[in-house]
Design a protein around this motif. Structure first.
Motif, PDB file in Angstrom:
ATOM      1  N   ASP A 191       5.624   6.447   2.593  1.00  9.12           N
ATOM      2  CA  ASP A 191       6.662   5.786   1.616  1.00  9.12           C
ATOM      3  C   ASP A 191       6.007   4.813   0.831  1.00  9.12           C
ATOM      4  O   ASP A 191       6.158   3.613   1.179  1.00  9.12           O
ATOM      5  N   PRO A 192       5.139   5.074  -0.064  1.00 10.43           N
ATOM      6  CA  PRO A 192       4.250   4.353  -0.633  1.00 10.43           C
ATOM      7  C   PRO A 192       5.166   3.255  -1.460  1.00 10.43           C
ATOM      8  O   PRO A 192       4.609   2.403  -1.936  1.00 10.43           O
ATOM      9  N   LEU A 193       5.983   3.911  -2.283  1.00  7.32           N
ATOM     10  CA  LEU A 193       6.900   3.187  -3.277  1.00  7.32           C
ATOM     11  C   LEU A 193       7.566   1.927  -2.755  1.00  7.32           C
ATOM     12  O   LEU A 193       7.165   0.625  -3.481  1.00  7.32           O
ATOM     13  N   THR A 194       7.983   2.067  -1.630  1.00  4.93           N
ATOM     14  CA  THR A 194       8.681   0.823  -1.178  1.00  4.93           C
ATOM     15  C   THR A 194       7.641  -0.143  -0.814  1.00  4.93           C
ATOM     16  O   THR A 194       7.690  -1.389  -1.011  1.00  4.93           O
ATOM     17  N   THR A 196       7.356  -3.980  -2.552  1.00  4.82           N
ATOM     18  CA  THR A 196       7.909  -5.256  -1.489  1.00  4.82           C
ATOM     19  C   THR A 196       6.838  -5.818  -0.954  1.00  4.82           C
ATOM     20  O   THR A 196       7.039  -6.893  -0.295  1.00  4.82           O
ATOM     21  N   THR A 197       5.501  -5.281  -1.328  1.00  7.88           N
ATOM     22  CA  THR A 197       4.421  -6.175  -0.569  1.00  7.88           C
ATOM     23  C   THR A 197       3.574  -6.500  -1.613  1.00  7.88           C
ATOM     24  O   THR A 197       3.235  -5.765  -2.697  1.00  7.88           O
ATOM     25  N   ASP A 198       2.455  -7.283  -1.404  1.00 10.25           N
ATOM     26  CA  ASP A 198       1.431  -7.725  -2.276  1.00 10.25           C
ATOM     27  C   ASP A 198       0.285  -7.650  -1.567  1.00 10.25           C
ATOM     28  O   ASP A 198      -0.804  -8.198  -2.216  1.00 10.25           O
ATOM     29  N   ILE A 199       0.076  -6.413  -0.880  1.00 16.62           N
ATOM     30  CA  ILE A 199      -1.490  -6.092  -0.359  1.00 16.62           C
ATOM     31  C   ILE A 199      -2.427  -5.301  -1.027  1.00 16.62           C
ATOM     32  O   ILE A 199      -3.392  -4.856  -0.717  1.00 16.62           O
ATOM     33  N   CYS A 242      12.373   4.469   3.622  1.00 13.21           N
ATOM     34  CA  CYS A 242      12.416   3.123   4.237  1.00 13.21           C
ATOM     35  C   CYS A 242      13.361   2.244   3.256  1.00 13.21           C
ATOM     36  O   CYS A 242      12.758   1.892   1.987  1.00 13.21           O
ATOM     37  N   GLY A 243      14.533   1.992   3.767  1.00 12.56           N
ATOM     38  CA  GLY A 243      15.308   0.904   3.167  1.00 12.56           C
ATOM     39  C   GLY A 243      14.881  -0.389   3.654  1.00 12.56           C
ATOM     40  O   GLY A 243      15.377  -1.513   3.187  1.00 12.56           O
TER      41      GLY A 243
END
Length: 338
Positions: free
Chosen positions: A147-150, A154-157, A189-190
């Motif tokens: 689920d790469p888009l989520t 939402t993350t900064d890594i 993944c929500g």
């Protein structure tokens, strides 16, 4: 009306007629510590305390990995300095996998490594490990996050571009359709949307849009929706808006069933049944007076069960402070059991 009975289309009231009389929800506890050996010790502790799959005898292992594993860096890569073992083990060798899985019957164990941008290489490594132990890919049971888009939103890594990740996602789906019929190839993944302040309606809308795009891409790749839709899994956020969250779960099943039937013309009943895994909201927990978090988690679990979920990860009362202690994670399991 008969169409609104549990176990019948559009499954608003649940995907099984007998609900939890037929099968209780899974108690799945996502966990990860600094090394694979430490993580295995926690896995064994969770099994002893009551973590289980759909059947009491089915081991279910959900592993959180460290940031270098997430983005595909070996632990000795200079770019991984300071992040190895952070929030989970480094899983970069077959020895790491063996430390996590030694002694388990892989055909009966549900294994789900929580990788982000490295789902394909992690799956390939797991297949090689399983084959060395005498298992074939079609015997393996588990899940790829895929689920790469989520994660990108939402993350900064960091990680590959969304278009590259989407291509890799579709390759994993195609491989699993052809070789791994028991493997859940994609987790919708929500949870991370909810953790970053999306409302229940926004979470549902974004995940549904992503699912539609993925299914349409699968059709363009020559796949029949009934061949892969039933192997989507989910990770849904559970917040503190008790009645709204219950309504969200019911609406999610109904929207999914109608979309799969009316838009994609799915014939397989399993394609119409949205299986829901809830991860209770970590952002609801507080560092101050952490035992109050037990009450918050209890409300999350109650809303999830009244909403008819198939699986639950319950946050521990001390997660706002650090990785869960044994007492805290035992209490989280007890909330489900009580």
């Amino acid at each position: 009306t008969p169409s609104e009975m549990p176990g019948q289309y559009p499954y608003t009231r649940g995907i099984r007629a007998l609900g939890y009389q037929y099968m209780p929800w899974m108690i799945q506890m996502l966990h990860g510590y600094g090394t694979s050996e430490e993580t295995r010790r926690r896995t064994d502790f969770l099994f002893k305390e009551g973590m289980r799959g759909y059947k009491e005898e089915q081991p279910v292992i959900l592993i959180e990995v460290d940031p270098p594993t997430t983005v595909g860096f070996d632990p000795d890569d200079p770019r991984a300095f300071g992040a190895v073992g952070l929030g989970g083990p480094s899983v970069s060798t077959l020895e790491d996998l063996d430390n996590l899985l030694k002694g388990h019957d892989l055909s009966k164990t549900r294994f789900a490594p929580n990788t982000r941008f490295t789902c394909l290489p992690m799956l390939a490594m797991y297949i090689v490990y399983a084959e060395q132990r005498g298992y074939k890919p079609n015997e393996l049971n588990g899940q790829s996050q895929n689920d790469p888009l989520t994660r990108w939103i939402t993350t900064d890594i960091g990680g590959p571009t969304p278009s590259t990740q989407f291509k890799l996602r579709m390759e994993l789906i195609k491989y699993c359709c052809q070789n791994m019929p028991r493997w859940n190839h994609t987790n919708l993944c929500g949870y991370l949307y909810g953790e970053t302040c999306a409302s229940p309606a926004q979470e549902l809308g974004m995940v549904t849009a992503e699912a539609i795009e993925t299914i349409e891409a699968g059709i363009r790749a020559g796949l029949n929706p009934d061949d892969f839709v039933s192997r989507f899994s989910s990770q849904v956020h559970m917040g503190m808006s008790f009645f709204e969250e219950i309504a969200k779960l019911r609406a999610w099943r109904r929207i999914w069933a109608k979309t799969m039937k009316e838009r994609f013309h799915c014939q397989n009943p399993r394609s119409l049944q949205y299986r829901i895994h809830v991860h209770t909201g970590g952002s609801s927990l507080t560092m101050e007076q952490p035992f109050n978090n037990i009450v918050r988690a209890t409300l999350h679990v109650l809303a999830s069960v009244l909403g008819g979920v198939q699986s639950l990860h319950t946050c521990s009362y001390d997660e706002a402070i650090g990785l869960p202690s044994e007492d805290a994670v035992r209490t989280a399991i007890r909330v489900n059991q009580v």
